[in-house]
Design an enzyme around this catalytic site. Structure first.
Site, PDB file in Angstrom:
ATOM      1  N   GLY A 229     -49.897  43.074  61.286  1.00  0.00           N
ATOM      2  CA  GLY A 229     -50.462  44.218  60.575  1.00  0.00           C
ATOM      3  C   GLY A 229     -49.835  45.503  61.075  1.00  0.00           C
ATOM      4  N   HIS A 271     -59.006  48.154  75.221  1.00  0.00           N
ATOM      5  CA  HIS A 271     -58.816  46.711  75.066  1.00  0.00           C
ATOM      6  C   HIS A 271     -59.644  45.940  76.094  1.00  0.00           C
ATOM      7  CE1 HIS A 271     -55.373  46.061  72.155  1.00  0.00           C
ATOM      8  NE2 HIS A 271     -55.436  47.381  72.234  1.00  0.00           N
TER       9      HIS A 271
END
Length: 400
Positions: A229, A271
């Site tokens: 993506g 993250h």
């Protein structure tokens, strides 16, 4: 043991009353779900919900033979009227065991949130675990003697519940995992099915009857998945979501650390906050060795940074170095990586970037990186059972 799911939705049902959200607006017909309630062998009712009598009738069952009604969680809404002929509903203290006249044995299982889970063992020995919404088993440390035949719980809201049960082998390769307590914060239709299948779980419509312990096809978790993506498309979140029901995961960060780069440090921090505490992180670009070894699932984030490192090693940014062996050396390194992916025995989810759909880079080095990443993505995808394209946070299945 026969299990009928009278409802499979959250306590408020789906759609929620008066809720205008998109998920509720599309939850019609077969996608509508009443509050979760389970009928076991027409003898045990787990969670008394409004309309349970009619739901049972629609499924071809009756509640007249129910000998025990057990609740799993506090019911904050209006009081539910007890249908005539049913025994009083109540909760059992953690650890207590009951034996019904039907021969079913029930043990109350402690949870880490308000509520009680129930382990039900049939006279023939089949074992079922049912968990309340928003809860996971508490105090699991030792491996169990044998896995459950079926686990029913809040897979979408508490994927770590599945991870905990897998860690002690209470969920094994043949355990059927059924997701219930489905709320409006879950995607509808095929997208929900796809996410659950990645966890080895599934959901069923209200009124479905399942045979616990019978042979069934457990969803096949893909060994290799590539998630691609654009920037900030949600591809890393999608990749992490596909492994959140595993008890142990190695997160492979190919970007490493960058001293004095505050923006990069902030990215890494976000993250880490998303990842479960049990996951282990390795900062390396030596992917072949990891892929060829045995161990827990790998989450590789990402291929574009791996390629940057690989091009650095052969000085591929220089036209002269590229012509004098750099291209050949890079091809060999990529072929080695693709071969390792093909032969790996580990579950692997890998993130990469789509960089060929935007502005053409102004420099030869930039165009070279774009072209090589496109080739790498294509070769890597050829070896994966599942390939996903993430756009605006929505995952589109390109393969699998």
């Amino acid at each position: 043991m026969e299990l009928t799911l009278l409802g499979t939705g959250a306590p408020d049902g789906l759609p929620r009353p008066e809720c205008p959200c998109a998920a509720c607006a599309t939850a019609r017909g077969a996608r509508a779900r009443a509050a979760t309630s389970l009928l076991v062998d027409d003898a045990l009712l787990l969670d008394l919900t409004p309309g349970a009598v009619f739901a049972a009738a629609r499924a071809g069952h009756s509640l007249t033979g129910v000998r025990q009604v057990l609740l799993t969680h506090p019911h904050d809404g209006p009081a539910v009227e007890l249908p005539a002929g049913l025994p009083p509903a109540g909760r059992v203290p953690d650890g207590r065991e009951l034996t019904l006249i039907s021969g079913h044995r029930i043990r109350a299982v402690p949870m880490d949130a308000p509520g009680t889970g129930y382990e039900v063992t049939a006279p023939e020995g089949e074992r079922l675990l049912y968990m309340p919404p928003g809860a996971a088993p508490a105090g699991l440390t030792d491996r169990v003697a044998e896995p459950y035949d079926m686990v029913v719980g809040d897979v979408t809201g508490r994927p770590d519940a599945v991870a905990r049960l897998r860690a002690v082998e209470a969920i094994g390769p043949a355990t059927e995992v059924i997701a219930v307590h489905i709320d409006h914060n879950t995607p509808p239709g095929p997208e929900l099915d796809r996410r659950l299948a990645a966890s080895g779980a599934r959901t069923v419509p209200d009124g479905t009857t399942l045979v616990v312990g019978d042979y069934h096809a457990v969803p096949d978790v893909p060994r290799r998945t590539l998630v691609t993506g654009g920037a900030r498309s949600g591809k890393s979140v999608e990749a992490e979501r596909r492994l959140e029901t595993f008890p142990e995961v190695v997160y492979v960060a190919t970007g490493g650390s960058r001293d004095s780069d505050a923006e990069w440090a902030a990215r890494i921090g976000l993250h880490r906050e998303r990842r479960p505490a049990a996951w282990r992180t390795e900062e390396t670009c030596e992917l072949v060795e990891l892929l060829e070894s045995d161990g827990p699932p790998l989450l590789i984030d990402c291929l574009s940074l791996w390629l940057t490192d690989a091009m650095d090693r052969v000085d591929a940014w220089s036209d002269a170095a590229w012509a004098n062996g750099g291209e050949t050396a890079l091809r060999e390194r990529i072929a080695e990586l693709v071969g390792a992916v093909r032969g790996t025995r580990r579950t692997v989810v890998t993130v990469t970037n789509e960089v060929g759909s935007g502005v053409v880079p102004a420099t030869a080095a930039g165009r070279r990186f774009r072209d090589e990443l496109g080739r790498l993505n294509a070769a890597f995808a050829d070896e994966c059972e599942h390939v996903l394209l993430v756009v605006a946070g929505q995952a589109l299945a390109l393969r699998g």
